[in-house]
Structure formats: C-alpha cells, structure tokens
Scaffold this active site. Structure first.
Site: not given
Length: 339
Positions: A125, A150, A154
């Site tokens: 991402s 989050y 990643k």
C-alpha cells in the site's frame, strides 16, 4: 497452465485479479477465510470466465491448510492479498492487525519456500510512505513513518520480505504499492462490497446514490488543493488487476526484490469524485463538510514511470469509467453480494 495461489482471492482486489489471471491463461488457486468476503464471489468469477477456480476456505496463519494446498497443487507463484485493511479499525484492534497481516505473511512465505516455490507478489500500500515530502511519490522515497497499525503492518511485511529475500537471493519478491483502488468489473457482476460502514470514498458515495446512506461526510475543505478537499490517486480495480498479471509475467520469475507503485499518476479531489459519480449515476450526491480527520494529508499521487518502463503496464481507465462501473455494480447489487 501455470498455477498461482491467490490468498484473499475472494476479496475485492483479489477476485478481480483472479478474473484477469484466468483470461491470461493462469489458473488461480484461491485461499480465503471469508472474514470480509462472500462465497457468492466464486460463482461470479465462474460466470465471467467460464472457469471455477479451486477454492480453499482457510486462513494464511493456518500452517496445516497452507501445507495441504501446496501438497495438492504444483504452485508456480503466490499473490498475497489476504489481510485486514481498515485504517480506523486497526487503531482499535492493533493486535488483530499485526497477528493477521504480519504473522500470516510470515507463515505463508515460510510454507511457500519449504514447498519449493520462489515467487511472491505482495499486495502492499502507498500508506507505507507515511506523509510524503513531495509529489509525485516514487518508489525511492523513504517508507516507515506511518501513523496507524494498518499501514505499519504493511511496512513491517515489506521489511520482513526484503530481509528474507536478501538472505535467500533465489527468491523473487515483488511489492506492489497501491494507491486508491475503486471501480468494479464493467459487467456489473463484481465490485467492492464492504461490510458495515464503508471505509473508502467511492463505495460510500455509491451507497448514498443507491439510497443506503443519507449523505457523504467530506472531511475538510480547507486543504491547499484546488477546491480545498483532499486529493488522491484513484485507480480502477481492473487496471490494478492487470498490474498484478504484468508483475507476475514480467518479474515474477526473476530473482530479486522488485518494488512498484500502482496508480494513475494524477490526483482527483473528493469533490471531483462526487461530481464524476453524480454524472455517471444521474443522482445528486448529498454531502456535508466536516472537520479534517487526524492523520489525513492534503494530496497524494503516484509516480508510475517505473511500472510503465519495467512491467509494460499503465493505468488507462478514467475517473468517469471508475464511477460508471461502480454505479453499474451498485445499482445491480444494491445490497452487495448475496449471503
């Protein structure tokens, strides 16, 4: 026919990628725990491709399930989508995000390597860049200054995979950093079906247009952007799916660490998206201006020349197409996929 294990293959991006893989002559083997997807997706993939992929309901943290998949199929590569993905939820449930995303990714690459499979494409991402210091964002910019669990999950997976690849140079590890995926399959059969309140802009707008929600909250209209609202790089999910096929084809069998942005290379504001969706749907989109959200940045879009040069891939679908395809999906499936 090459076989590719697609973890999270029943999800939004994973399912569209499975369709494009089949069209490219690649057989996806899907593993998904259905925590944020529905089994109906398998029927939709079959309807679009005339091929029903092998599907395992299981979790990437479950070593036994993974070992079974690799034992029963001669897997050539892995595309790893599986993971939790809501920024707000990650702040409330950091353990679940690190356990699912980081732990699951480590179990997966360990079982993969022990099965003799050396090719991995990872769904990363643009959040790994944190708050960028310049635009557009290219792959050489620093990563790690991320403000939520989050995004940090990643970033951690990227760092783990980079270290593992360095220690095992025969591995091909490709990190694909997405910007803002939107849109749906042009047939209207497949699209984004978020559970609960959508976390992303376009599905929220679509639910307002179809009558499921009263109005859209626009967080901030005082950013230093042309209309004061946040600017992001929105990419059609079909372009994104094609990017995975290109990565698998061009570098998926080349040893090394490969990093690519997947975006359009241009930004659209929140109000640009509202206008485009209103035009595509013929509906007025009610919205209200709210205070900025903590951690939101003014603008963000990708430099895409590396993917174009090395993968032969470029996003081609417009914001108008993204809006029209999303509306086609939402109006045909007002309550999303069937249970």
């Amino acid at each position: 026919m090459k076989k590719v294990l697609v973890t999270g293959g029943m999800g939004y991006i994973g399912s569209h990628t499975c369709v494009q893989l089949i069209k490219a002559g690649v057989e996806p083997i899907i593993l998904d725990n259905l925590c944020n997807s529905k089994s109906e997706v398998l029927k939709r993939i079959e309807s679009l491709t005339q091929h029903r992929p092998v599907f395992y309901q299981g979790d990437v943290r479950d070593r036994a399930v993974l070992e079974t998949v690799f034992a029963q199929h001669k897997i050539d590569s892995v595309i790893h989508f599986a993971g939790l993905k809501a920024v707000g939820e990650s702040v409330q449930k950091p353990f679940e995000y690190y356990d699912n995303n980081v732990s699951g990714s480590l179990v997966l690459i360990d079982v993969m390597r022990k099965a003799g499979v050396n090719s991995m494409v990872f769904s990363s991402s643009a959040t790994v860049y944190g708050e960028p210091t310049k635009m557009p964002i290219d792959e050489s910019m620093p990563t790690g200054a991320v403000t939520n669990p989050y995004g940090r999950s990643k970033y951690m997976i990227e760092e783990c995979y980079a270290d593992i690849q360095k220690a095992a140079p025969e591995l091909s590890v490709t990190l694909l950093r997405y910007f803002n995926p939107v849109g749906a399959h042009p047939s209207g059969l497949m699209g984004e079906d978020p559970q609960g309140i959508p976390n992303n802009l376009m599905p929220f707008i679509a639910q307002v247009a179809v009558g499921r929600r009263e109005s859209l909250s626009v967080f901030g209209d005082d950013y230093p952007t042309p209309d004061g609202t946040g600017v992001r790089d929105y990419i059609h999910v079909m372009d994104l799916a094609d990017g995975h096929v290109a990565a698998l084809t061009k570098v998926g069998q080349q040893a090394g660490l490969h990093i690519f942005n997947l975006g359009t290379g241009k930004g659209s504001s929140v109000l640009d998206v509202v206008k485009a969706f209103s035009s595509a749907s013929g509906k007025d989109i009610a919205y209200q201006i709210c205070p900025r959200r903590q951690g939101d940045i003014a603008e963000c879009w990708a430099a895409t020349d590396k993917a174009e040069r090395l993968l032969g891939w470029k996003a081609t679908r417009t914001l108008e197409e993204m809006s029209a395809d999303t509306w086609h999906w939402q109006s045909n499936n007002p309550q999303g996929y069937e249970q």
